[in-house]
Motif scaffolding. Structure first.
Motif, PDB file in Angstrom:
ATOM      1  N   MET A   1      16.857  12.919   4.077  1.00  0.00           N
ATOM      2  CA  MET A   1      15.634  12.313   4.606  1.00  0.00           C
ATOM      3  C   MET A   1      15.946  11.524   5.866  1.00  0.00           C
ATOM      4  O   MET A   1      16.892  10.747   5.888  1.00  0.00           O
ATOM      5  N   THR A   2      15.135  11.720   6.887  1.00  0.00           N
ATOM      6  CA  THR A   2      15.326  11.006   8.151  1.00  0.00           C
ATOM      7  C   THR A   2      14.195  10.017   8.341  1.00  0.00           C
ATOM      8  O   THR A   2      13.025  10.381   8.259  1.00  0.00           O
ATOM      9  N   LEU A   3      14.511   8.781   8.596  1.00  0.00           N
ATOM     10  CA  LEU A   3      13.492   7.767   8.827  1.00  0.00           C
ATOM     11  C   LEU A   3      13.627   7.255  10.245  1.00  0.00           C
ATOM     12  O   LEU A   3      14.679   6.755  10.635  1.00  0.00           O
ATOM     13  N   ALA A   4      12.547   7.373  11.012  1.00  0.00           N
ATOM     14  CA  ALA A   4      12.588   6.921  12.403  1.00  0.00           C
ATOM     15  C   ALA A   4      12.728   5.417  12.458  1.00  0.00           C
ATOM     16  O   ALA A   4      13.338   4.862  13.349  1.00  0.00           O
ATOM     17  N   ALA A   5      12.106   4.725  11.506  1.00  0.00           N
ATOM     18  CA  ALA A   5      12.242   3.269  11.462  1.00  0.00           C
ATOM     19  C   ALA A   5      11.899   2.778  10.068  1.00  0.00           C
ATOM     20  O   ALA A   5      11.254   1.778   9.892  1.00  0.00           O
ATOM     21  N   CYS A   6      12.293   3.522   9.058  1.00  0.00           N
ATOM     22  CA  CYS A   6      11.862   3.227   7.705  1.00  0.00           C
ATOM     23  C   CYS A   6      12.663   2.079   7.107  1.00  0.00           C
ATOM     24  O   CYS A   6      13.873   2.018   7.195  1.00  0.00           O
ATOM     25  N   MET A  31       3.186   3.958  10.376  1.00  0.00           N
ATOM     26  CA  MET A  31       2.787   5.363  10.292  1.00  0.00           C
ATOM     27  C   MET A  31       3.854   6.185   9.593  1.00  0.00           C
ATOM     28  O   MET A  31       5.047   6.023   9.848  1.00  0.00           O
ATOM     29  N   VAL A  32       3.386   7.100   8.734  1.00  0.00           N
ATOM     30  CA  VAL A  32       4.262   8.045   8.038  1.00  0.00           C
ATOM     31  C   VAL A  32       3.879   9.450   8.495  1.00  0.00           C
ATOM     32  O   VAL A  32       2.716   9.851   8.387  1.00  0.00           O
ATOM     33  N   SER A  33       4.839  10.211   8.996  1.00  0.00           N
ATOM     34  CA  SER A  33       4.566  11.564   9.470  1.00  0.00           C
ATOM     35  C   SER A  33       4.554  12.554   8.309  1.00  0.00           C
ATOM     36  O   SER A  33       5.016  12.249   7.206  1.00  0.00           O
ATOM     37  N   ASP A  34       4.061  13.751   8.573  1.00  0.00           N
ATOM     38  CA  ASP A  34       4.236  14.825   7.606  1.00  0.00           C
ATOM     39  C   ASP A  34       5.541  15.556   7.938  1.00  0.00           C
ATOM     40  O   ASP A  34       6.341  15.078   8.748  1.00  0.00           O
ATOM     41  N   GLU A  35       5.762  16.715   7.336  1.00  0.00           N
ATOM     42  CA  GLU A  35       7.052  17.392   7.469  1.00  0.00           C
ATOM     43  C   GLU A  35       7.400  17.806   8.892  1.00  0.00           C
ATOM     44  O   GLU A  35       8.564  18.079   9.198  1.00  0.00           O
ATOM     45  N   GLY A  36       6.389  17.868   9.789  1.00  0.00           N
ATOM     46  CA  GLY A  36       6.658  18.305  11.155  1.00  0.00           C
ATOM     47  C   GLY A  36       7.442  17.312  11.980  1.00  0.00           C
ATOM     48  O   GLY A  36       8.084  17.678  12.969  1.00  0.00           O
ATOM     49  N   GLY A  37       7.403  16.032  11.587  1.00  0.00           N
ATOM     50  CA  GLY A  37       8.124  15.012  12.343  1.00  0.00           C
ATOM     51  C   GLY A  37       7.392  14.597  13.605  1.00  0.00           C
ATOM     52  O   GLY A  37       6.462  15.261  14.068  1.00  0.00           O
ATOM     53  N   ALA A  65       7.914   5.959   9.787  1.00  0.00           N
ATOM     54  CA  ALA A  65       8.760   6.642   8.823  1.00  0.00           C
ATOM     55  C   ALA A  65       8.536   8.138   9.007  1.00  0.00           C
ATOM     56  O   ALA A  65       7.410   8.624   8.854  1.00  0.00           O
ATOM     57  N   GLU A  66       9.586   8.848   9.350  1.00  0.00           N
ATOM     58  CA  GLU A  66       9.468  10.277   9.636  1.00  0.00           C
ATOM     59  C   GLU A  66       9.859  11.092   8.408  1.00  0.00           C
ATOM     60  O   GLU A  66      10.946  10.920   7.854  1.00  0.00           O
ATOM     61  N   SER A  67       8.967  11.994   7.997  1.00  0.00           N
ATOM     62  CA  SER A  67       9.223  12.843   6.836  1.00  0.00           C
ATOM     63  C   SER A  67       9.755  14.198   7.287  1.00  0.00           C
ATOM     64  O   SER A  67       9.238  14.791   8.232  1.00  0.00           O
ATOM     65  N   ASP A  70       8.240  17.413   1.877  1.00  0.00           N
ATOM     66  CA  ASP A  70       7.242  16.793   1.015  1.00  0.00           C
ATOM     67  C   ASP A  70       7.850  15.693   0.154  1.00  0.00           C
ATOM     68  O   ASP A  70       7.172  14.717  -0.190  1.00  0.00           O
ATOM     69  N   GLY A  71       9.097  15.857  -0.202  1.00  0.00           N
ATOM     70  CA  GLY A  71       9.744  14.884  -1.063  1.00  0.00           C
ATOM     71  C   GLY A  71       9.941  13.526  -0.427  1.00  0.00           C
ATOM     72  O   GLY A  71      10.246  12.541  -1.124  1.00  0.00           O
ATOM     73  N   ASP A  72       9.761  13.439   0.883  1.00  0.00           N
ATOM     74  CA  ASP A  72       9.933  12.162   1.587  1.00  0.00           C
ATOM     75  C   ASP A  72       8.685  11.280   1.540  1.00  0.00           C
ATOM     76  O   ASP A  72       8.767  10.078   1.807  1.00  0.00           O
ATOM     77  N   TYR A  73       7.527  11.855   1.246  1.00  0.00           N
ATOM     78  CA  TYR A  73       6.276  11.119   1.410  1.00  0.00           C
ATOM     79  C   TYR A  73       6.224   9.846   0.570  1.00  0.00           C
ATOM     80  O   TYR A  73       5.904   8.765   1.076  1.00  0.00           O
ATOM     81  N   GLN A  74       6.513   9.976  -0.712  1.00  0.00           N
ATOM     82  CA  GLN A  74       6.438   8.814  -1.599  1.00  0.00           C
ATOM     83  C   GLN A  74       7.397   7.717  -1.159  1.00  0.00           C
ATOM     84  O   GLN A  74       7.024   6.538  -1.064  1.00  0.00           O
ATOM     85  N   THR A  75       8.637   8.113  -0.875  1.00  0.00           N
ATOM     86  CA  THR A  75       9.650   7.143  -0.451  1.00  0.00           C
ATOM     87  C   THR A  75       9.232   6.433   0.830  1.00  0.00           C
ATOM     88  O   THR A  75       9.377   5.207   0.964  1.00  0.00           O
ATOM     89  N   ASN A  76       8.709   7.179   1.774  1.00  0.00           N
ATOM     90  CA  ASN A  76       8.340   6.593   3.062  1.00  0.00           C
ATOM     91  C   ASN A  76       7.142   5.663   2.963  1.00  0.00           C
ATOM     92  O   ASN A  76       7.114   4.589   3.587  1.00  0.00           O
ATOM     93  N   VAL A  77       6.144   6.053   2.191  1.00  0.00           N
ATOM     94  CA  VAL A  77       4.979   5.188   2.013  1.00  0.00           C
ATOM     95  C   VAL A  77       5.393   3.912   1.288  1.00  0.00           C
ATOM     96  O   VAL A  77       4.990   2.795   1.673  1.00  0.00           O
TER      97      VAL A  77
END
Length: 352
Positions: A1-6, A31-37, A65-67, A70-77
Motif C-alpha cells: 500500500m502506498t500512502l501519499a501522506a497517510c 482526500m482518499v484516492s481510488d485504485e487509480g492513484g 492517502a493514495e490507494s 480496493d484493500g487500501d480503502y478502509q485503512t486509508n479512510v
C-alpha cells in the motif's frame, strides 16, 4: 500500500498547510484516492487539484492517502479519521460503502464522495447527514462529444469503451452514442458507434481502471474495424488507447476524446481532439470552502452544463480543423441542453 501522506502527524511535512491565519488554517481537509492513484491524469488528479486550490486560496490544511487497490480503502479512510481531518473526501464509487460506514461512525467529521452517493451494505442509496455526494450529469457533455466525433470521423465509425460496467461510466457512453445519433439525424448520415449500443445498453469494458494493456487491445480492435475517433472512459486505462493510436499505421488519421480532465493538458498528447470534462476540482473546492466556513450541507452537488459542472474541452491542435459549422452547431446544442429545451437524459443520470 502506498500512502501519499497517510497517517502524517499534524506537524509532519507531508501534511500541507497554508500560512494564512484564522479559522481556515485550523481546518483540515483530507482526500482518499481510488485504485487509480493521484497521478492518473484523470479522475483522482482532478480531485487533488481542487484540494490544492483550497490549500492555496483558503489556507486550509490538506492531507492525502493514495490507494493502490480496493484493500487500501478502509485503512486509508481510518488513517484520515485518526489524523484529525475535519472533512474527508473519497474519490470514486468504490469508496462508497467504506465512506458511508465511516460517516455513520464519526458524526463529528464531515465526508464527501466524488461520483457516487452514499450507500448501505446492500449498495442501496441512503442519505447521511454528514455526507455530501458530488455527482455529475456527464451525459450532457458526452452528447456534445459524440456529435463532435461523428462530425470529425472520416470513416463513418467512432468508438468508446469503459473501465467497469457501472452507471458513472455507462452515462458517458450512452451520452456519446446519443450525440452520434443526433448528428446522423441532423445530417442524414449513418455514423456507427463501436463499443456501445444505445438500444441494448451493452458495450465493451476492461473490467477495472488499471489494465492499460487491455485498453490498448480493445482500441486496436476498434482501429482494425475502422473507427477513427475513440473515447476511453476508464481513467488511466486511457493511456492504453493513446499507445494503440500512436502505434497504428494510420496514426495521423486517428483521434481520441478523453474524459474527466482536459486530456490534452494532462497528457500533452496531440491526438486528443477534445475531452468530456467533469469539473471535479471545482466541486471539491466548493465543498471544502463550505465546510471550512461552517456551511457544509448533505445536499448533493450535481454538475451540469448549466452550472459549469461538466464541459466539452477546447479542441487545441484541432481548433482549425473542426469546421466552423460544426462548432456553431455544438454551441447551439450546448445552449439547448443547458436551458432544458433539448432533453438528453439517460437512465444513468444522477438527477433521475
Amino acid at each position: 500500500m502506498t500512502l501519499a501522506a497517510c497517517g502524517a502527524a499534524p506537524g509532519d511535512d507531508s501534511s500541507k498547510s497554508a500560512s494564512t491565519s484564522g479559522a481556515s488554517s485550523n481546518f483540515k481537509a483530507c482526500m482518499v484516492s481510488d485504485e487509480g492513484g493521484f497521478d492518473d491524469q484523470s479522475f483522482n488528479q482532478s480531485g487533488k487539484d481542487g484540494m490544492e486550490r483550497a490549500a492555496s486560496e483558503l489556507g486550509v490544511q490538506v492531507n492525502y492517502a493514495e490507494s493502490k487497490s480496493d484493500g487500501d480503502y478502509q485503512t486509508n479512510v481510518d488513517a484520515m479519521v485518526q489524523d484529525g481531518c475535519n472533512l474527508i473526501i473519497g474519490v470514486g464509487f468504490k469508496l462508497a460503502n467504506v465512506l458511508t460506514v465511516a460517516a455513520q461512525a464519526n458524526p463529528d467529521v464531515e465526508f464527501a464522495l466524488v461520483d457516487s452517493v452514499f450507500t448501505n451494505a446492500d449498495g442501496a442509496p441512503i442519505t447521511v447527514d454528514n455526507g455530501r455526494p458530488l455527482i455529475f450529469n456527464t451525459a450532457e457533455a458526452a452528447y456534445l462529444a459524440g456529435y463532435l466525433a461523428a462530425g470529425m470521423s472520416s470513416t463513418g465509425k467512432v468508438a468508446t469503451y469503459g473501465g467497469m460496467e457501472i452507471p458513472t461510466v455507462q452515462i458517458f457512453m450512452e451520452g456519446y452514442a446519443k450525440g452520434v445519433e443526433k448528428y446522423n439525424e441532423d445530417n442524414g448520415t449513418s455514423v456507427q458507434v463501436l463499443g456501445w449500443s444505445a438500444k441494448d445498453h451493452t458495450g465493451s469494458f476492461v473490467g477495472d481502471f488499471s489494465s492499460t494493456d487491455k485498453g490498448q487491445a480493445i482500441t486496436e480492435g476498434f482501429i482494425s474495424q475502422g473507427a477513427d475517433v475513440i473515447m476511453p472512459v476508464a481513467g488511466p486505462v486511457g493511456a492504453g488507447t493513446l499507445s494503440a493510436v500512436k502505434a497504428a499505421s494510420n496514426a495521423d488519421a486517428l483521434k481520441v476524446i478523453w474524459v474527466d480532465q482536459d486530456g490534452y493538458v494532462s497528457t500533452g498528447d496531440s491526438h486528443i481532439l477534445s475531452s468530456v470534462v467533469k469539473e471535479i476540482g471545482n466541486s471539491v473546492f466548493d465543498t471544502v470552502k463550505d465546510a471550512s466556513e461552517g456551511k457544509f450541507t448533505s445536499e448533493p452537488y450535481i454538475g451540469t452544463l448549466a452550472n459549469d459542472g461538466v464541459a466539452l474541452a477546447p479542441f487545441h491542435d484541432y481548433e482549425t480543423q473542426v469546421p466552423a459549422e460544426l462548432k456553431e452547431k455544438i454551441t447551439e446544442l450546448q445552449k439547448q441542453i443547458a436551458d432544458g429545451s433539448l432533453d438528453v437524459h439517460t437512465e444513468y443520470d444522477p438527477t433521475k
